[in-house]
Design a protein around this motif. Structure first.
Motif, mmCIF file in Angstrom:
data_model
loop_
_atom_site.group_PDB
_atom_site.id
_atom_site.type_symbol
_atom_site.label_atom_id
_atom_site.label_comp_id
_atom_site.label_asym_id
_atom_site.label_seq_id
_atom_site.Cartn_x
_atom_site.Cartn_y
_atom_site.Cartn_z
ATOM 1 N N VAL A 1 46.215 41.102 30.713
ATOM 2 C CA VAL A 1 45.152 41.340 29.735
ATOM 3 C C VAL A 1 43.803 41.657 30.365
ATOM 4 O O VAL A 1 42.809 41.768 29.647
ATOM 5 C CB VAL A 1 44.994 40.148 28.749
ATOM 6 C CG1 VAL A 1 46.211 40.024 27.848
ATOM 7 C CG2 VAL A 1 44.695 38.859 29.482
ATOM 8 N N GLY A 2 43.736 41.818 31.677
ATOM 9 C CA GLY A 2 42.454 42.172 32.259
ATOM 10 C C GLY A 2 42.291 41.735 33.695
ATOM 11 O O GLY A 2 43.274 41.547 34.421
ATOM 12 N N THR A 3 41.005 41.561 34.074
ATOM 13 C CA THR A 3 40.671 41.174 35.443
ATOM 14 C C THR A 3 39.619 40.069 35.430
ATOM 15 O O THR A 3 38.904 39.883 34.440
ATOM 16 C CB THR A 3 40.126 42.361 36.251
ATOM 17 O OG1 THR A 3 38.957 42.866 35.612
ATOM 18 C CG2 THR A 3 41.167 43.464 36.404
ATOM 19 N N ILE A 4 39.535 39.384 36.563
ATOM 20 C CA ILE A 4 38.564 38.312 36.746
ATOM 21 C C ILE A 4 37.986 38.410 38.148
ATOM 22 O O ILE A 4 38.678 38.812 39.083
ATOM 23 C CB ILE A 4 39.214 36.928 36.521
ATOM 24 C CG1 ILE A 4 38.173 35.809 36.554
ATOM 25 C CG2 ILE A 4 40.318 36.673 37.530
ATOM 26 C CD1 ILE A 4 38.718 34.458 36.129
ATOM 27 N N ARG A 5 36.719 38.049 38.250
ATOM 28 C CA ARG A 5 36.051 37.971 39.555
ATOM 29 C C ARG A 5 35.245 36.683 39.559
ATOM 30 O O ARG A 5 34.402 36.468 38.685
ATOM 31 C CB ARG A 5 35.132 39.175 39.749
ATOM 32 C CG ARG A 5 34.478 39.242 41.111
ATOM 33 C CD ARG A 5 33.776 40.583 41.317
ATOM 34 N NE ARG A 5 32.767 40.851 40.315
ATOM 35 C CZ ARG A 5 31.471 40.582 40.470
ATOM 36 N NH1 ARG A 5 31.028 40.060 41.579
ATOM 37 N NH2 ARG A 5 30.617 40.872 39.509
ATOM 38 N N LEU A 6 35.540 35.801 40.512
ATOM 39 C CA LEU A 6 34.780 34.561 40.651
ATOM 40 C C LEU A 6 33.499 34.884 41.405
ATOM 41 O O LEU A 6 33.545 35.429 42.503
ATOM 42 C CB LEU A 6 35.584 33.510 41.402
ATOM 43 C CG LEU A 6 36.976 33.199 40.843
ATOM 44 C CD1 LEU A 6 37.643 32.108 41.651
ATOM 45 C CD2 LEU A 6 36.907 32.823 39.387
ATOM 46 N N ILE A 7 32.357 34.560 40.808
ATOM 47 C CA ILE A 7 31.069 34.925 41.392
ATOM 48 C C ILE A 7 30.506 33.811 42.252
ATOM 49 O O ILE A 7 30.072 34.031 43.374
ATOM 50 C CB ILE A 7 30.072 35.328 40.292
ATOM 51 C CG1 ILE A 7 30.595 36.570 39.576
ATOM 52 C CG2 ILE A 7 28.696 35.572 40.871
ATOM 53 C CD1 ILE A 7 29.845 36.942 38.332
ATOM 54 N N THR B 1 43.091 29.497 48.067
ATOM 55 C CA THR B 1 43.775 30.771 47.904
ATOM 56 C C THR B 1 42.865 31.898 47.440
ATOM 57 O O THR B 1 42.966 33.024 47.917
ATOM 58 C CB THR B 1 44.932 30.618 46.884
ATOM 59 O OG1 THR B 1 45.755 29.532 47.293
ATOM 60 C CG2 THR B 1 45.753 31.880 46.779
ATOM 61 N N VAL B 2 41.987 31.611 46.508
ATOM 62 C CA VAL B 2 41.182 32.636 45.843
ATOM 63 C C VAL B 2 39.830 32.778 46.543
ATOM 64 O O VAL B 2 39.229 31.794 46.945
ATOM 65 C CB VAL B 2 41.003 32.269 44.352
ATOM 66 C CG1 VAL B 2 40.106 33.252 43.644
ATOM 67 C CG2 VAL B 2 42.360 32.199 43.664
ATOM 68 N N GLU B 3 39.359 34.012 46.679
ATOM 69 C CA GLU B 3 38.078 34.287 47.325
ATOM 70 C C GLU B 3 37.039 34.728 46.297
ATOM 71 O O GLU B 3 37.369 35.384 45.311
ATOM 72 C CB GLU B 3 38.245 35.388 48.365
ATOM 73 C CG GLU B 3 39.166 35.003 49.501
ATOM 74 C CD GLU B 3 39.314 36.124 50.512
ATOM 75 O OE1 GLU B 3 38.378 36.939 50.640
ATOM 76 O OE2 GLU B 3 40.365 36.170 51.161
ATOM 77 N N LEU B 4 35.798 34.368 46.557
ATOM 78 C CA LEU B 4 34.701 34.815 45.699
ATOM 79 C C LEU B 4 34.546 36.325 45.799
ATOM 80 O O LEU B 4 34.816 36.930 46.837
ATOM 81 C CB LEU B 4 33.381 34.151 46.114
ATOM 82 C CG LEU B 4 33.274 32.644 45.893
ATOM 83 C CD1 LEU B 4 31.917 32.149 46.383
ATOM 84 C CD2 LEU B 4 33.474 32.273 44.435
ATOM 85 N N ASN B 5 34.107 36.927 44.713
ATOM 86 C CA ASN B 5 33.797 38.355 44.619
ATOM 87 C C ASN B 5 34.976 39.276 44.878
ATOM 88 O O ASN B 5 34.785 40.448 45.191
ATOM 89 C CB ASN B 5 32.601 38.710 45.513
ATOM 90 C CG ASN B 5 31.356 38.019 45.037
ATOM 91 O OD1 ASN B 5 30.986 38.126 43.873
ATOM 92 N ND2 ASN B 5 30.722 37.263 45.911
ATOM 93 N N GLN B 6 36.187 38.764 44.716
ATOM 94 C CA GLN B 6 37.396 39.584 44.742
ATOM 95 C C GLN B 6 37.905 39.689 43.306
ATOM 96 O O GLN B 6 37.749 38.768 42.516
ATOM 97 C CB GLN B 6 38.477 38.941 45.615
ATOM 98 C CG GLN B 6 38.110 38.840 47.069
ATOM 99 C CD GLN B 6 38.011 40.195 47.734
ATOM 100 O OE1 GLN B 6 38.846 41.058 47.527
ATOM 101 N NE2 GLN B 6 36.961 40.389 48.508
#
Length: 104
Positions: free
Chosen positions: A94-100, A78-83
């Motif tokens: 409480v914020g944001t996350i980006r998978l590197i 489901t989740v993409e890198l760098n998004q």
């Protein structure tokens, strides 16, 4: 913290705001709750994080962390890198996350 002896799946970047339940002097390294949720828009995925440089972290500034997800198979589909995705603490945004990058 729930990050001891854990296999981490991704390195990522978190930008967190101080939760309304925390004291005004609290910094990310002081927060005993490190179990948050990534909101993909379709699903929410629970994860724990371990800050790479705990003493340099501040709220409202990005910091690097290793991330472990409980439903890793669904996350990788489901989740993409760098998004950038929304982060929740319970129901509170409480914020944001980006998978590197993947650590697997």
């Amino acid at each position: 913290m729930l990050s001891e002896n854990r296999k981490y799946h991704f390195s990522g970047e978190l930008t967190l705001n101080r939760s309304r339940v925390l004291g005004e002097q609290t910094q990310p390294k002081d927060d005993e709750v490190n179990w948050l949720f990534l909101n993909s828009g379709e699903q929410q995925f629970s994860f724990v994080y371990k800050i790479e440089s705990p003493f340099g972290t501040k709220y409202n500034e990005p910091f690097k962390a290793n991330l472990a997800f409980t439903m890793i198979e669904a996350v990788t589909k489901t989740v993409e890198l760098n998004q950038t995705y929304q982060v929740l603490r319970g129901q509170e945004i409480v914020g944001t996350i980006r998978l590197i990058k993947s650590l697997e």
